[in-house]
Design a protein around this motif. Structure first.
Motif, PDB file in Angstrom:
ATOM      1  N   SER A 119       0.826  -1.193   0.000  1.00  0.00           N
ATOM      2  CA  SER A 119       0.000   0.000   0.000  1.00  0.00           C
ATOM      3  C   SER A 119       0.865   1.248   0.000  1.00  0.00           C
ATOM      4  O   SER A 119       0.613   2.213  -0.726  1.00  0.00           O
ATOM      5  CB  SER A 119      -0.902  -0.035   1.225  1.00  0.00           C
ATOM      6  OG  SER A 119      -1.464   1.209   1.474  1.00  0.00           O
ATOM      7  N   CYS A 123       1.241   4.023  -2.868  1.00  0.00           N
ATOM      8  CA  CYS A 123       0.838   5.378  -2.545  1.00  0.00           C
ATOM      9  C   CYS A 123       1.965   6.353  -2.870  1.00  0.00           C
ATOM     10  O   CYS A 123       1.756   7.441  -3.373  1.00  0.00           O
ATOM     11  CB  CYS A 123       0.497   5.414  -1.059  1.00  0.00           C
ATOM     12  SG  CYS A 123       0.080   6.989  -0.403  1.00  0.00           S
ATOM     13  N   ARG A 127       2.415   9.652  -5.724  1.00  0.00           N
ATOM     14  CA  ARG A 127       2.586  10.922  -5.018  1.00  0.00           C
ATOM     15  C   ARG A 127       3.893  11.584  -5.423  1.00  0.00           C
ATOM     16  O   ARG A 127       3.971  12.801  -5.560  1.00  0.00           O
ATOM     17  CB  ARG A 127       2.556  10.702  -3.512  1.00  0.00           C
ATOM     18  CG  ARG A 127       1.160  10.516  -2.952  1.00  0.00           C
ATOM     19  CD  ARG A 127       1.185  10.402  -1.440  1.00  0.00           C
ATOM     20  NE  ARG A 127       1.728  11.600  -0.834  1.00  0.00           N
ATOM     21  CZ  ARG A 127       2.260  11.637   0.377  1.00  0.00           C
ATOM     22  NH1 ARG A 127       2.328  10.557   1.110  1.00  0.00           N
ATOM     23  NH2 ARG A 127       2.728  12.753   0.866  1.00  0.00           N
ATOM     24  N   ASN A 198       7.784  14.586   3.713  1.00  0.00           N
ATOM     25  CA  ASN A 198       6.799  13.528   3.890  1.00  0.00           C
ATOM     26  C   ASN A 198       7.109  12.330   2.987  1.00  0.00           C
ATOM     27  O   ASN A 198       7.072  11.176   3.428  1.00  0.00           O
ATOM     28  CB  ASN A 198       5.409  14.073   3.589  1.00  0.00           C
ATOM     29  CG  ASN A 198       4.324  13.095   3.965  1.00  0.00           C
ATOM     30  OD1 ASN A 198       4.034  12.192   3.189  1.00  0.00           O
ATOM     31  ND2 ASN A 198       3.775  13.227   5.145  1.00  0.00           N
ATOM     32  N   HIS A 202       8.290   8.416   4.126  1.00  0.00           N
ATOM     33  CA  HIS A 202       7.674   7.145   3.736  1.00  0.00           C
ATOM     34  C   HIS A 202       8.652   6.256   2.991  1.00  0.00           C
ATOM     35  O   HIS A 202       8.649   5.036   3.167  1.00  0.00           O
ATOM     36  CB  HIS A 202       6.412   7.398   2.908  1.00  0.00           C
ATOM     37  CG  HIS A 202       5.259   7.873   3.740  1.00  0.00           C
ATOM     38  ND1 HIS A 202       5.015   9.189   3.997  1.00  0.00           N
ATOM     39  CD2 HIS A 202       4.314   7.182   4.414  1.00  0.00           C
ATOM     40  CE1 HIS A 202       3.959   9.301   4.768  1.00  0.00           C
ATOM     41  NE2 HIS A 202       3.506   8.095   5.048  1.00  0.00           N
ATOM     42  N   SER A 491       8.207  17.297   7.459  1.00  0.00           N
ATOM     43  CA  SER A 491       6.812  17.119   7.123  1.00  0.00           C
ATOM     44  C   SER A 491       5.888  17.737   8.165  1.00  0.00           C
ATOM     45  O   SER A 491       4.818  18.245   7.838  1.00  0.00           O
ATOM     46  CB  SER A 491       6.539  15.630   6.980  1.00  0.00           C
ATOM     47  OG  SER A 491       5.186  15.373   6.934  1.00  0.00           O
ATOM     48  N   ARG A 520      -2.099  24.738   4.030  1.00  0.00           N
ATOM     49  CA  ARG A 520      -2.731  23.433   4.117  1.00  0.00           C
ATOM     50  C   ARG A 520      -3.645  23.383   5.323  1.00  0.00           C
ATOM     51  O   ARG A 520      -4.651  22.722   5.346  1.00  0.00           O
ATOM     52  CB  ARG A 520      -1.648  22.355   4.305  1.00  0.00           C
ATOM     53  CG  ARG A 520      -1.029  21.856   3.063  1.00  0.00           C
ATOM     54  CD  ARG A 520      -1.839  20.746   2.443  1.00  0.00           C
ATOM     55  NE  ARG A 520      -2.462  19.871   3.417  1.00  0.00           N
ATOM     56  CZ  ARG A 520      -1.931  18.762   3.876  1.00  0.00           C
ATOM     57  NH1 ARG A 520      -0.758  18.376   3.463  1.00  0.00           N
ATOM     58  NH2 ARG A 520      -2.548  18.027   4.738  1.00  0.00           N
TER      59      ARG A 520
ATOM     60  N   HIS B 314      -2.197  10.187  10.495  1.00  0.00           N
ATOM     61  CA  HIS B 314      -2.845   9.826   9.232  1.00  0.00           C
ATOM     62  C   HIS B 314      -4.305  10.193   9.258  1.00  0.00           C
ATOM     63  O   HIS B 314      -4.852  10.696   8.291  1.00  0.00           O
ATOM     64  CB  HIS B 314      -2.727   8.319   8.999  1.00  0.00           C
ATOM     65  CG  HIS B 314      -1.609   7.973   8.103  1.00  0.00           C
ATOM     66  ND1 HIS B 314      -1.601   6.864   7.311  1.00  0.00           N
ATOM     67  CD2 HIS B 314      -0.453   8.599   7.865  1.00  0.00           C
ATOM     68  CE1 HIS B 314      -0.481   6.829   6.643  1.00  0.00           C
ATOM     69  NE2 HIS B 314       0.247   7.870   6.964  1.00  0.00           N
TER      70      HIS B 314
HETATM   71  C1  HEM Z   1       4.220   1.980   7.145  1.00  0.00           C
HETATM   72  C2  HEM Z   1       3.247   2.621   7.567  1.00  0.00           C
HETATM   73  C3  HEM Z   1       3.107   4.111   7.578  1.00  0.00           C
HETATM   74  C4  HEM Z   1       3.511   4.957   8.561  1.00  0.00           C
HETATM   75  C5  HEM Z   1       4.222   4.567   9.856  1.00  0.00           C
HETATM   76  C6  HEM Z   1       3.147   6.279   8.179  1.00  0.00           C
HETATM   77  C7  HEM Z   1       3.350   7.408   8.951  1.00  0.00           C
HETATM   78  C8  HEM Z   1       2.962   8.671   8.598  1.00  0.00           C
HETATM   79  C9  HEM Z   1       3.084   9.807   9.424  1.00  0.00           C
HETATM   80  C10 HEM Z   1       3.665   9.805  10.827  1.00  0.00           C
HETATM   81  C11 HEM Z   1       2.597  10.868   8.755  1.00  0.00           C
HETATM   82  C12 HEM Z   1       2.491  12.246   9.312  1.00  0.00           C
HETATM   83  C13 HEM Z   1       3.299  13.239   8.656  1.00  0.00           C
HETATM   84  C14 HEM Z   1       2.460  14.405   8.269  1.00  0.00           C
HETATM   85  O1  HEM Z   1       1.353  14.575   8.785  1.00  0.00           O
HETATM   86  O2  HEM Z   1       2.892  15.131   7.421  1.00  0.00           O
HETATM   87  C15 HEM Z   1       2.156  10.406   7.492  1.00  0.00           C
HETATM   88  C16 HEM Z   1       1.590  11.201   6.502  1.00  0.00           C
HETATM   89  C17 HEM Z   1       1.079  10.707   5.329  1.00  0.00           C
HETATM   90  N1  HEM Z   1       1.008   9.392   4.957  1.00  0.00           N
HETATM   91 FE1  HEM Z   1       1.773   7.829   5.908  1.00  0.00          FE
HETATM   92  N2  HEM Z   1       2.539   6.243   6.962  1.00  0.00           N
HETATM   93  C18 HEM Z   1       2.485   4.923   6.563  1.00  0.00           C
HETATM   94  C19 HEM Z   1       1.913   4.435   5.415  1.00  0.00           C
HETATM   95  C20 HEM Z   1       1.250   5.201   4.476  1.00  0.00           C
HETATM   96  C21 HEM Z   1       0.533   4.689   3.369  1.00  0.00           C
HETATM   97  C22 HEM Z   1       0.365   3.218   3.058  1.00  0.00           C
HETATM   98  C23 HEM Z   1       0.033   5.759   2.698  1.00  0.00           C
HETATM   99  C24 HEM Z   1      -0.790   5.776   1.451  1.00  0.00           C
HETATM  100  C25 HEM Z   1      -1.923   5.199   1.329  1.00  0.00           C
HETATM  101  C26 HEM Z   1       0.435   6.939   3.391  1.00  0.00           C
HETATM  102  C27 HEM Z   1       0.112   8.223   3.008  1.00  0.00           C
HETATM  103  C28 HEM Z   1       0.396   9.335   3.725  1.00  0.00           C
HETATM  104  C29 HEM Z   1       0.083  10.668   3.308  1.00  0.00           C
HETATM  105  C30 HEM Z   1      -0.604  11.048   2.008  1.00  0.00           C
HETATM  106  C31 HEM Z   1       0.526  11.517   4.300  1.00  0.00           C
HETATM  107  C32 HEM Z   1       0.514  13.026   4.253  1.00  0.00           C
HETATM  108  C33 HEM Z   1      -0.707  13.574   4.731  1.00  0.00           C
HETATM  109  C34 HEM Z   1      -0.538  15.026   4.713  1.00  0.00           C
HETATM  110  O3  HEM Z   1      -0.135  15.548   3.675  1.00  0.00           O
HETATM  111  O4  HEM Z   1      -0.819  15.615   5.738  1.00  0.00           O
HETATM  112  N3  HEM Z   1       1.167   6.583   4.469  1.00  0.00           N
HETATM  113  N4  HEM Z   1       2.385   9.046   7.420  1.00  0.00           N
END
Ligand code: HEM
Lengths: 566, 357
Positions: A119, A123, A127, A198, A202, A491, A520, B314
């Motif tokens: 996933s 993703c 992106r 960000n 990931h 991020s 944002r 998230h």
């Molecule tokens: C391995 C597991 C994952 C962890 C530990 C994780 C952790 C995080 C964390 C801590 C943030 C916060 C950073 C922020 O708000 O800018 C974040 C943001 C984000 N994550 Fe993940 N993530 C994971 C998997 C994924 C997956 C599978 C997707 C896609 C479907 C994803 C998409 C996003 C997106 C789009 C943001 C940014 C949201 C924003 O712009 O505020 N992440 N992730």
């Protein structure tokens, strides 16, 4: 910090608010797909890579980790698992089916994290492309109504509109905004690092997972018990026990050897925590085929040789004994490592005399002794044979002797610390307890009927056990971890925001300057920054009339829009 | 670290005395806060729920002050608008409810909290000096440091002129609980470290862990209050009448939006540090036990906590999961943190077992 990208607002802003992030749009329609197999695959893929499913998978991952922390795990402590199985006969088959004794390598746990990472990749790739696209394009033009934006300001000035726009462009660029002119307005954007951070975060998660998997496949880990004065060279046959990943080749063992020169343990001497260990130090000399180097291995300070690390794991005592046969010939002389059974290092073990021994009639036989050793004896008549302190205060060893067949050649693997007495007869001992005889260092115990003697030598050695491990990918994992933290920090702490400056000639011929900002998320910093920018701009475009008081609800259309300028 | 050093009994006793004294002062602060809330409840200021149901002004004028602006130039006023769809409810007047007497007691409570903080911090420092090492070798020491840091963070927010006085009463109450548990059940005499804990990573890993816990705690309190305040506001918005307790207490809290914002900021800001804490722990484990990650109970629960907070972040980024749902995730994540501390240390056998708990 509620995000402003609600659909209502999105509509009002049009293109200006679009693409302020690369987060996938959440399609709230959960309805199934329309078209055949490909449609289903597509639908499934879209679901899997949606934020909602990522969230659910994250949940499942943490939930799935729980049982492993409450049920003993084979990977951590096999003895505990066995004890648990003995104590829970009904639960055990169920737990075994569910792989609850190997949670972290179980099919279901692996499925969760593999899905999560698929996933994640699904993703991150789109992106990243989207982000590259955003970097190559320019900030979108100003929306028609700037006063609808979260932060807005306006004033009138004598300066020409072109002059104001040029000044605005300079001010914004001076503050490292990406800025350009679209129509009658300047469009600017800043904070791309947020998105970059960000994405980096990931990607770093994937790097860490890869490093971890690589380490698991190629690692090797072995244990070795060494008595002071003895040595070890890093080949498979020298290990007491050895585990390795499926892809590890034994020729990859780092060639080196080391000798344990001495082991030193110090312990708390008084107070309520008397006996608690304070320092453990193993002084070694090691070599990689060249000259010997000296080093001290401590609990938190492994020795690093090439790709291998040598950890100090445990320690204990190895009394030196000498066994003579009936004719006075020495048939055994050496240090016998004993295993501690409590924190004060009360130890047990076995002394085995395999060959060379003949009884008084000259008949070949084997000898075995059960040894019970305490470094600090409580004292005669204190009612306990257990050690009172872990250091060598008052060492005493009790021995029970046997003769006969040790059964070492019976084909069954034998524990060196235990005696198989099924084919042996116990020596009868005069006096003492009749079972074992307590000895002080330097004492010799004669075996009955001229069967020889055993001497507990004054020199009591210590042993230390080491874990020698080799695990590739640690550097990569660490790099990933550092990148993850850096990306995450970017991020979470960087705001991505847009600023527009519009300057047009009003109906009365005076230039009207309008500025607005969009982020944002709603943040107090955005209006503050806009204020700063406005102040900087007023240097070039000083307000004429007093700045009009903003009305409670901004007037319908305070500024004639764009056309007036043409 | 000097391991052979024996403990300095005098300092150790002084540390105990200081911790007990701080508890006495926290108790006084607790009563002062109670007085603040009681006097505040008698106020009529902002007590009419009608005021809330009125259309609140849609725009707030922000006059940004900045020294050094040329006097001739009038600084342009920046008009801000809230996101559409959010409730525009002003913050409540605070525990004192605008009453002079309530405010006086509130100030007394804060002053007492400062005093108790100084005494407790001295207690922690003297404990450290008595053994010449970081004062984080067992649960008694973790608990005392934890509460000191939590209060320190709260006072830091106050010093930075943030609107956080509402957290005073719940904070002081839990600090008293934490210290009470520490001195009755977790008390361990001052002593040296077992060799496994003797590493400079102790300073790094444990200090950040305690700091994260303390700040996450503040976030959790805000989240919990947000949930109460949010249902209160929902009730008002839909024309219901909240109970008299809600009217009196919840009304004086900041608006749900402010509480939510505060808890998000706090949790988001501390999340990278929590990530760092886990990584530092892994590096240390690599040195001490020969593997950096081994799914030990403590490691598992740190991981669960981390994933919990990641899920929370998230959720905030996903349109359908903001607000209450995200708040529940944050609370679950904090519950995991707490379990990792009390549950794992006491009930689960783990490699992370320390001298006398
Ligand atoms: C391995 C597991 C994952 C962890 C530990 C994780 C952790 C995080 C964390 C801590 C943030 C916060 C950073 C922020 O708000 O800018 C974040 C943001 C984000 N994550 Fe993940 N993530 C994971 C998997 C994924 C997956 C599978 C997707 C896609 C479907 C994803 C998409 C996003 C997106 C789009 C943001 C940014 C949201 C924003 O712009 O505020 N992440 N992730």
């Amino acid at each position: 910090m509620s995000k402003t990208d609600t659909s209502e607002q999105q509509e009002a802003l049009g293109a200006a608010g679009a693409q302020l992030s690369t987060a996938p749009q959440e399609d709230t329609a959960v309805g199934g797909p329309a078209l055949g197999v490909i449609g289903w695959v597509r639908w499934f893929w879209r679901q899997l890579t949606s934020m909602r499913v990522a969230l659910i998978l994250l949940f499942m991952l943490s939930l799935g980790a729980v049982p492993g922390s409450l049920i003993p795990q084979n990977s951590a402590d096999e003895l505990k698992v066995r004890a648990f199985k003995d104590a829970h006969e009904t639960l055990t088959p169920l737990y075994e089916k569910l792989q609850f004794f190997d949670v972290y390598s179980s099919v279901w746990f692996s499925a969760i994290y593999i899905l999560l990472f698929v996933s994640l990749i699904g993703c991150i790739v789109p992106r990243s492309w989207q982000f590259v696209g955003q970097l190559r394009s320019r900030p979108p033009g100003a929306p028609r109504r700037l006063d609808r934006l979260p932060a807005h300001t306006t004033w009138r000035t004598e300066a020409e509109p072109e002059q104001v726009r040029a000044a605005a462009l300079a001010v914004l660029k001076g503050r490292r905004f990406r800025a350009h002119q679209v129509g009658n307005a300047i469009a600017a954007e800043k904070g791309y690092l947020r998105e970059a951070g960000n994405l980096a975060f990931h990607v770093a998660l994937i790097v860490m997972l890869v490093a971890f998997a690589w380490g698991q496949l190629f690692k090797s880990e072995g244990g070795k018990l060494i008595v002071e004065g003895d040595g070890f060279s890093n080949t498979l046959t020298q290990y007491d026990d050895f585990k390795s990943g499926s892809q590890f080749g034994t020729d990859e063992l780092t060639p080196f050897s080391f000798t344990l020169n001495s082991f030193t343990g110090t312990y708390q001497k008084d107070g309520p925590q008397r006996g608690t260990p304070r320092t453990f130090e193993a002084a070694v000399s090691y070599s990689q085929g060249d000259a010997d180097k000296k080093a001290v291995i401590r609990v938190n300070e492994p020795l690093e040789v090439g790709d291998s690390k040598v950890y100090l794991i445990a320690h204990g005592y190895a009394p030196v004994v000498t066994v003579k046969d009936g004719r006075g010939k020495t048939v055994f002389h050496g240090a016998v490592p004993l295993l501690p059974i409590d924190n004060n290092i009360t130890s047990t073990g076995a002394i085995k005399v395999m060959d060379g021994y003949r009884d008084k009639n000259g008949k070949k036989e084997q000898l075995g002794f059960k040894a019970f050793f305490v470094p600090t004896f409580a004292g005669e008549g204190k009612g306990t044979m257990f050690s009172q302190f872990p250091a060598l205060g008052f060492p005493v060893m009790a021995l029970t002797g046997f003769h006969g067949d040790l059964r070492v050649n019976s084909g069954l693997p034998q524990n060196v610390y235990q005696l198989d007495t099924t084919k042996m007869k116990q020596f009868k001992i005069e006096g003492g307890t009749g079972v074992a005889q307590r000895m002080l260092p330097g004492e010799t115990m004669p075996l009955p009927d001229g069967a020889g003697s055993i001497t507990f030598e004054k020199d009591i050695k210590e042993w230390a056990s080491f874990q020698i491990s080799q695990q590739p990918g640690n550097g990569l994992a660490l790099t990933g971890a550092i990148a993850a933290i850096a990306g995450l920090t970017g991020s979470l702490f960087i705001q991505r925001r847009r600023v527009w400056v519009r300057a047009v000639r009003g109906e009365d011929g005076v230039t009207v300057v309008e500025m607005a900002g969009l982020g944002r998320s709603e943040s107090a910093k955005l209006p503050e920054e806009l204020g700063d920018l406005a102040l900087a701009l007023t240097a070039e475009a000083p307000p004429t009339a007093p700045v009009p008081e903003p009305a409670e609800e901004p007037a319908e259309d305070p500024v004639p829009s764009g056309e007036a300028d043409k | 670290m000097i391991l052979a050093a024996t403990t300095n009994e005098g300092l150790a006793q002084m540390s105990d005395l200081l911790v007990y004294s701080s508890m006495a002062v926290y108790t006084l602060a607790f009563f002062a806060h109670i007085a603040e809330w009681v006097f505040g409840s008698r106020s009529k200021v902002g007590r009419t729920a009608a005021a809330l149901t009125q259309q609140a002004p849609a725009a707030v004028t922000v006059q940004v002050k900045k020294a050094g602006g040329t006097a001739v130039l009038d600084r342009p006023k920046v008009v801000t608008r809230s996101a559409s769809g959010t409730r525009d409810v002003p913050d409540g007047p605070g525990a004192a409810g605008g009453t002079v007497k309530g405010d006086l007691y509130g100030r007394i409570a804060v002053s007492l909290t400062v005093l108790a903080f100084v005494i407790e911090a001295a207690g922690v420092v003297s404990r450290a000096l008595s053994v010449q090492r970081a004062p984080w070798g067992n649960m008694y020491e973790f608990s005392t440091t934890f509460s000191t840091v939590a209060v320190g963070a709260y006072l830091g927010f106050l010093l930075a002129k943030k609107n956080v006085r509402w957290i005073g009463l719940p904070l002081v109450t839990t600090i008293l609980l934490d210290l009470g548990m520490a001195v009755t059940w977790l008390k361990t005499p001052s002593d040296q470290l077992v060799p496994a804990l003797d590493s400079y990573w102790l300073w790094i890993h444990v200090s950040t862990a305690i700091f994260c816990g303390a700040v996450f705690y503040l976030g959790a309190v805000a989240t919990l209050l947000y949930l109460f305040r949010d249902s209160y506001e929902n009730k008002l918005a839909t024309g219901g009448t909240p109970g008299s307790f809600a009217r009196s207490v919840l009304e004086r809290l900041p608006s749900a939006a402010s509480l939510d914002k505060f808890s998000y900021r706090v949790n988001a800001a501390i999340f990278p540090l929590w990530t760092f804490t886990i990584i530092a722990g892994a590096i240390w484990a690599g040195d001490a036990w020969g593997r950096y990650w081994g799914w030990d109970a403590k490691e598992v629960w740190s991981f669960i906590t981390w994933v919990g907070y990641a899920a929370y972040l998230h959720a905030r980024a996903t349109a359908g999961w903001k607000g209450r749902k995200a708040a529940y995730i944050a609370l679950i994540a904090f519950a995991c943190f707490l379990f990792n501390y009390y549950g794992v240390n006491i009930f689960v056998s783990s490699k992370h077992s320390y001298a006398g708990v």
